[in-house]
Design a protein around this motif. Sequence first.
Motif, PDB file in Angstrom:
ATOM      1  N   THR A 145       0.851  -1.184   0.000  1.00  0.00           N
ATOM      2  CA  THR A 145       0.000   0.000   0.000  1.00  0.00           C
ATOM      3  C   THR A 145       0.888   1.237   0.000  1.00  0.00           C
ATOM      4  O   THR A 145       1.824   1.338   0.794  1.00  0.00           O
ATOM      5  N   ALA A 146       0.581   2.183  -0.891  1.00  0.00           N
ATOM      6  CA  ALA A 146       1.358   3.425  -0.966  1.00  0.00           C
ATOM      7  C   ALA A 146       1.211   4.192   0.341  1.00  0.00           C
ATOM      8  O   ALA A 146       0.107   4.381   0.851  1.00  0.00           O
ATOM      9  N   ALA A 147       2.337   4.664   0.908  1.00  0.00           N
ATOM     10  CA  ALA A 147       2.304   5.386   2.178  1.00  0.00           C
ATOM     11  C   ALA A 147       2.684   6.851   2.012  1.00  0.00           C
ATOM     12  O   ALA A 147       1.933   7.745   2.390  1.00  0.00           O
ATOM     13  N   THR A 148       3.858   7.118   1.433  1.00  0.00           N
ATOM     14  CA  THR A 148       4.329   8.499   1.301  1.00  0.00           C
ATOM     15  C   THR A 148       5.013   8.683  -0.043  1.00  0.00           C
ATOM     16  O   THR A 148       5.889   7.892  -0.412  1.00  0.00           O
ATOM     17  N   LEU A 149       4.621   9.749  -0.764  1.00  0.00           N
ATOM     18  CA  LEU A 149       5.270  10.084  -2.022  1.00  0.00           C
ATOM     19  C   LEU A 149       6.591  10.780  -1.724  1.00  0.00           C
ATOM     20  O   LEU A 149       6.655  11.682  -0.894  1.00  0.00           O
TER      21      LEU A 149
END
Length: 188
Positions: free
Chosen positions: A44-48
């Motif tokens: 899951t994407a957390a921080t760009l």
Amino acid sequence: REEWFPSDVLSTLTLRGSYGTAGNVPSYSAQYETYTIGSGGTLTAATLGNPQLRPEVVTEVEVGADFELYQRYGLSITYANSLSKDQILPVPIPVATGFPTQWQNAGELRNQTWEGSLTLPVVRNRGGLTWTARANYTQNRTVVEKLNVEPFYIGTGLQATGDVLRVEEGERYGAIHGRVFMTRCNQL
């Protein structure tokens, strides 16, 4: 004890002052995308990531004074005022990026602190026994002075504290919004 000092009551007087600037480098991982691994190994994407991050710069002025009366009673007072520019904050970003947040140089924080200490002798005898009591006071106020993005919420990641801290220009940093914590059964 200087001859020119005009007081027998004031046994010690110290005036203090300082001015300084320091930089806080962004964390190494803030420039790269981060992901969390969920149940079943789901990413899951957390921080760009943000390779454009600059160090935040904190400038502080501090003044204070220490007094001692009759070589027994002490008082110390300190005031500090700091401004953190290019404050690094986890800012919500458009969902089209696929990430919920990105570390950005999002604004400025002003921090003002008062500290005081009062020292009183309780027992002082000829046998060398000394007992001293001290009372301390501290007040710290941090305010978002400038915000380069829209106001947003952050949280601690702990139970029921997901997005309760409002980051908004003119607001105290860490102000809690939007939740009521029940402390008694009659609130249910």
